[in-house]
Design an enzyme around this catalytic site. Structure first.
Site, PDB file in Angstrom:
ATOM      1  N   ASP A  35       0.591  -1.147   0.166  1.00 34.60           N
ATOM      2  CA  ASP A  35      -0.086   0.008  -0.078  1.00 34.60           C
ATOM      3  C   ASP A  35       0.814   1.420  -0.054  1.00 34.60           C
ATOM      4  O   ASP A  35       1.960   1.071   0.421  1.00 34.60           O
ATOM      5  CB  ASP A  35      -0.752   0.209   1.081  1.00 34.60           C
ATOM      6  CG  ASP A  35      -2.252  -0.851   1.109  1.00 34.60           C
ATOM      7  OD1 ASP A  35      -2.421  -1.480   0.007  1.00 34.60           O
ATOM      8  OD2 ASP A  35      -2.823  -1.009   2.119  1.00 34.60           O
ATOM      9  N   LYS A  57      -1.381   4.858  -3.756  1.00 37.08           N
ATOM     10  CA  LYS A  57      -0.961   6.171  -4.332  1.00 37.08           C
ATOM     11  C   LYS A  57       0.592   6.089  -4.126  1.00 37.08           C
ATOM     12  O   LYS A  57       1.160   5.941  -3.176  1.00 37.08           O
ATOM     13  CB  LYS A  57      -1.560   7.351  -3.748  1.00 37.08           C
ATOM     14  CG  LYS A  57      -1.894   8.382  -4.760  1.00 37.08           C
ATOM     15  CD  LYS A  57      -2.336   9.716  -4.173  1.00 37.08           C
ATOM     16  CE  LYS A  57      -3.423   9.444  -3.302  1.00 37.08           C
ATOM     17  NZ  LYS A  57      -4.124  10.603  -2.997  1.00 37.08           N
ATOM     18  N   MET A 171      -9.027   8.499   9.369  1.00 31.36           N
ATOM     19  CA  MET A 171      -9.346   8.981   7.964  1.00 31.36           C
ATOM     20  C   MET A 171     -10.266  10.090   8.280  1.00 31.36           C
ATOM     21  O   MET A 171     -11.384  10.191   7.606  1.00 31.36           O
ATOM     22  CB  MET A 171     -10.066   7.781   7.433  1.00 31.36           C
ATOM     23  CG  MET A 171      -8.934   6.778   6.986  1.00 31.36           C
ATOM     24  SD  MET A 171      -9.788   5.501   5.757  1.00 31.36           S
ATOM     25  CE  MET A 171     -10.442   4.504   7.381  1.00 31.36           C
TER      26      MET A 171
END
Ligand code: SAH
Length: 498
Positions: A35, A57, A171
């Site tokens: 990740d 990403k 988050m």
């Protein structure tokens, strides 16, 4: 034969905060799917020929969807491959590990889940905020601030507002205005202490303290606190910061460039890390075997002719003595010689081969070796083991003192011509706080490699001679080691940085 999948928790960022089992599984993998939050340094544990695929990403790469990841896991394992699926923190905390495990289980593929240190626990340890506390919080809830569908929250924030303990919100950066309002509307006091912890355990960790009423503003786009960050809500967020050991370390947040050759840089980098700095590595010189072994081999054949053998560096010890072994001989060849070593590390390298130096001068300067050797060596035969370049002080002083000296080049010391692109950019942008310069050769190579950019970092020099070289090249020196050793250099930076 189906393969095997390891779902591995990589921990929060610091590459040492992964479990031993996690490392063991990484070593076994044919392919690693990792990740975006995972520290890329962990990939060094994978086998040299393992395939490394970022599914999060990472630079220009796109993020894989969860479905794509699962399909790929099944496909790879179906081909019989051993797959490491490396996830930030713990694989089961807001990381969809359960979905991946369920898919594997359904397909009959053997798997194992290796837990990791989740961000909430690491944030607590690395900021000194205890997420439970005997007097302030007897429970902790890990909460996601991520909204599933539009703004309709699927969490019962009313109930969470009454939760008798610490809330840790993952988050929650972009949704802070929603959940903080929901908590206050649910009855949580607006002045409840809050700590926002960004990139915990990384060398650029940040912590911001405020109240629940203020958190939406602190996390608004205008204030640019970018993920990953989590939010600790509760009285523990406001305890005196006496437990903060991490950001208080003397070199916290300082980027230090270590320029020693590969294989000799790690100990210095680790010493900086212990003090809280972020070591970066750019070897300025590289060490290689001599272009031709003839001279070394000839000296080995004649070892019995020498009274003294002088090693000026650890590399000299290793290249020379390894060559003796490669030729099928052993250390008894040195039986007649007395041995001198420049510096403790050179002496230590000799010990690895079962040899004790008869003479180890106090400091790193070759001149001091000559001074201590000279009285004993008049009229003697001396073999001096050295690099392809370096100062000739030693030889000259011994010759002046009446010794006969044979120099043998046991390894080459060459400049690295080009810096890594990322390091070059950081140097040009002035983002490297300190650059260590541990020899004149390194000084010259750095000047060549970075040019004027080298004015944008503070130079830490190992010795007066290195300082002179740097100044001769037009650079000023920010600090110089008092003791000409790596520890001395670390200490000089530590003192200069206060
Ligand atoms: N599985 C991970 C969490 C993944 S969700 C774990 O167990 O930690 C991603 C969120 O985790 C981020 O948005 C942030 O809230 C939190 N997070 C992950 N790493 C973090 C870090 N180093 N510092 C602060 N928050 C982090």
């Amino acid at each position: 034969m189906p393969g095997h999948v390891y779902l591995i928790g990589a921990g929060p960022g610091d590459p040492q905060l992964i479990t031993l089992r996690g490392v063991q599984c990484l070593k076994k993998a044919d392919i690693v799917l990792y990740d975006g939050l995972v520290n890329p340094q962990l990939l060094a544990h994978a086998a040299a020929d393992a395939e490394l695929v970022c599914v999060g990403k990472h630079g220009q790469q796109r993020i894989w969807t969860q479905d794509e990841i699962q399909v790929e896991l099944l496909r790879l394992a179906g081909e019989g491959r051993v797959v490491a699926r490396l996830k930030g923190g713990d694989p089961a905390v807001f990381a969809r590990g359960a979905e991946e495990a369920a898919a594997l289980s359904q397909a009959g593929i053997p798997f194992e889940v290796v837990p990791g240190i989740t961000a909430a626990l690491a944030a607590g340890s690395f900021t000194g905020i205890p997420i439970t506390h005997r007097h302030h919080a007897s429970a902790v809830a890990l909460v996601t601030g991520h909204q599933q569908d539009n703004d309709a929250t699927d969490l019962d924030w009313n109930a969470l507002a009454k939760f008798p303990g610490t809330l840790v919100i993952y988050m929650g950066v972009t949704t802070a205005h929603i959940w903080s309002k929901a908590l206050i509307d649910g009855g949580k006091r607006a002045d409840t202490p809050v700590a926002i912890v960004r990139r915990c355990t990384w060398s650029d960790q940040q912590i911001f303290r405020c109240t629940l009423a203020e958190v939406a503003d602190r996390l608004s786009p205008a204030n640019k606190i970018r993920p990953p960050a989590l939010v600790i809500v509760g009285p523990v967020a406001d305890l005196p910061d006496q437990l903060d050991w991490f950001q208080r370390r003397p070199l916290f947040g300082q980027r230090v460039l270590v320029t020693r050759p590969i294989g000799q840089a790690d100990a210095l980098g680790e010493a900086f890390k212990e003090l809280g700095a972020d070591p970066l590595y750019q070897p300025a010189v590289e060490i290689a075997p001599p272009a031709d072994w003839a001279d070394v081999d000839d000296s080995i054949a004649r070892l019995a002719d020498f009274d003294w053998i002088v090693f000026s560096s650890r590399n000299g010890v290793q290249f020379y003595l390894d060559r003796i072994l490669e030729l099928g001989r052993d250390m008894r060849l040195l039986g007649r010689c007395q041995i001198a070593a420049v510096g403790d590390r050179t002496a230590e390298a000799l010990r690895q081969y079962g040899l004790l130096a008869d003479l180890v001068p106090e400091d790193f300067e070759a001149a001091s070796l000559a001074a201590s050797l000279a009285p004993q060596t008049a009229g003697k035969q001396i073999l001096s083991i050295r690099a392809s370049r370096g100062r000739d002080v030693l030889r000259q002083q011994l010759v002046d003192a009446g010794a006969s000296v044979r120099d043998v080049v046991a390894y080459q010391n060459r400049d690295v011509l080009q810096a890594d692109a990322g390091i070059g950019q950081r140097m040009a942008d002035g983002q490297i706080d300190w650059t260590t310069v541990t020899s004149s050769a390194i000084a010259r190579s750095l000047a060549q490699m970075f040019g004027d950019s080298l004015h944008r970092t503070k130079l830490a020099s190992l010795s007066p001679i290195t300082t002179q070289t740097l100044q001769g090249l037009g650079f000023s020196v920010a600090c110089e080691a008092k003791q000409y050793t790596m520890d001395g250099l670390v200490e000089a930076i530590r003192q200069a940085d206060v």
